[in-house]
Each structure stands twice: as structure tokens, then as C-alpha cells.
Write a protein that holds these residues in place. Sequence first.
Motif: not given
Length: 392
Positions: A64-68, A87-88, A90-95, A107-114
Amino acid sequence: MNIDFKNKRALIRVDFNVPLDAQYNVTDITRINAALPTINKVLNDGGSVVLMSHLGRPKEGPAEKYSLKHLIPVLSTMLNRPVKFANDCVGTDAYKLSSELKPGDVLLLENLRFYKHEEKGDKDFAQKLAKHGDVYVNDAFGTAHRAHASTAVIAEFFNQNKTFGYCIESELNSINKVLNNTQKPFTAIMGGAKVSDKILILKQLISKANNIIIGGGMAFTFVKAKGGKIGNSLVEDDRIETVLEIFELARKNNVNLYIPIDSVVADSFSNEAQKQTVDINNIPDGWMGLDIGPKTEKIFAEVIADSKTILWNGPMGVFEMSNFEAGTKSIAQAISSATENGAYSLIGGGDSVAAINKYNMGDKVSYVSTGGGALLEYIEAGSLPGISAILN
Ligand code: AMP
């Protein structure tokens, strides 16, 4: 950036590694601000934007603390439009989200370093990220020295459809003014805690600069190498030889190497310590140098005043403590006066940027770099993975 983004999806690697408070509010928007010109260029052209970044150093996957997502309110306000969030990254929802973008959408993607794959520079992961855009734009100078999936590896999936954003472009212009199209005299001011962090850059600068000024904790290794008595000051005894080499290199290259002649010393590492100003070669036992002294300030300021190009990295003393900030402040002032008189000044490296901001002088110097480590590595190596990935 001479690309027309009309009806194109730009996948922009930004540096949104911003500080958040305990309630996850963004406490410093400098880095978001730095990305706006590029984002707005794409939107004004009639394109859509997919933003990707890291935030902090998550260890084990999502946290949570590192979520964009915490950036959405401030980003929407700054861009004056809603910002969608995946929320992710990569993956179906993001695409699905990125493929449905219309001109003007962000569109902002969730933290790449996850994903561990990001920092490992994983090629498959880079390819998955690449699906989000028609054009790849790297505008994250702060991470351009890392060969990560999103900063470098990804570029190979875009053929010619890749470019720098305005933020990286202006960083490169600024470095170019200092290192290549240099107006002489060129003075490099190096400070901070350790010599060991700055050896490579010092050696590079000797072939470019007319004057090198040394301050901060690292200066005491130079003073000791010349036979001075430095009391309890910070020192790296295993670097004495290297420092002697640097003196010799400077002599051979006709570079004036200035080290402090006096120091504000303290009887402990504390703002409440007893202090006095002494000759830097005769620091009493039990005392440590925490700032340059007034005689040194004067000499350094004169050299700076005569310079046409100035590079500053690293404070002259423990500027976080009010009793030991005078030297750093005087350097900041000297640089801002020289800039007013026509010199070009580049400030880079975390603590000198913090110092210049502390004294509200950010707009009195020519350029404040957004990437400390990246700037230093660029000067050391002459390029960066994130830069060459676009150029190749
Ligand atoms: P750097 O990260 O290497 O640029 O070092 C920055 C740090 O060096 C700052 O936190 C300063 O407080 C510290 N510093 C500067 N001068 C001294 C000094 N004379 N003794 C100890 N630390 C210092």
C-alpha cells in the motif's frame, strides 16, 4: 521531441518517485512538475498517455505504501483532467485500459517495482510493458543510469518510435553546456561526505575544468594527504594515495585545485556542540571540522565570481545543522551572483539541490538537475543506459 502524437498512445517512463507523508499525501511535487511539459505535449498533439514509474523500494511485491494510486488526486489536478489507474502495470485489465484510451486520456500504471523483473531488466517484462504504447518516451532522468526494464530494455521493442521527453532533453542540454560547449573558466565545486564516492568524477573533471573546489567532509582527506592535522574530522585513510594522485593529475593538467584553509570545528557532531574557527591544518585533538571557515568562503567565492561555467555537487559542511551551514550558504550565494553576471550554473546531486532549495535559490541558478546519481554517472561515463537505449 519532434514526433506528432496525434492519435498515438505514448508510453512515458516518468520519475514519479515522490515523497509521501503518513496519510499518503504527496509532500513535494517537483518531479511531477518536471514531467508535465512532455505529458502536455502528447495531449495537445491529440494523443493519449500511459504513465509508468517506480515509487520507493518495495521489497516483496505490492505494498500500500508504495502504490502510485496515491498520486492520482494531485496528478488529476495538475493535468486538469481525470487520470485512470491500472492496479497492475501488466496483465489483461491493464491492457484493456490502455487499449481503450482516447485522445486526451491519461492512464497511470501501478508501481513497476512491484515486479522484481523491473530492476533486473527482464526482457519479457519489458516486452509486456511495451504493449501499452505506440511510442516510447523516456523522461525519467533520475533513473536513466539504471538498465531496468522500463528505462532501457524496453526501447528495443519500439524500433524508431522512441524518444526522450523534455525533461531528459533539458538535462542533456544542460550537461552539454557544462562539459562540451563550455564557456571558460569552468569551475567544478565538489563537496559532501566521502571522497570515495567522488573519485571517478573528480578524475573526469580534471580533464575539463579550470578550477576544482573541494569542500565538505571529503576535504579532510585532502588536507591530511598534504600533512595537515585534522583532529577527529571525517577522513578516509585508504584514499590518501588516491587523493595524492588527484593532486598530481591536477598539476599535470594545469587545473587549480582549491582546498579549504580554515574550518569551523566542533567538539561533537551536534548543532549544540562548542565551536570555533581554526586553521584547517591545525585542528585541535578532539575537534572535528564541520564547515569551511570564512577565509575559505572568501577564496572560493572569488574563484566562483570569475567563472563562466559552474558545476556544483555536494555541500561544504553539515548544512543540515544551522551552526554549520554558513559555508554551503555562501557557496550557493556566490553561484547565484555569478549566474546573475552571466555564468552558466548547473546544480546536481541530492544534497546540493536540497541546499539550494533550502536557501530558495532554485530560480537564481541556471539549472537544477532532477537526477543526482544519474548526473554524476553521466559525467563519469559519458552516457547512461537509458540514454543510449534511445540513441541506438
Ligand atoms: P554526499 O551525500 O556525499 O553529497 O554528502 C552529503 C552529506 O555530507 C551531508 O549530509 C552533510 O551533512 C555531510 N557533510 C558535509 N560536510 C561534512 C563534514 N565536514 N563532516 C561530516 N559530514 C559532512
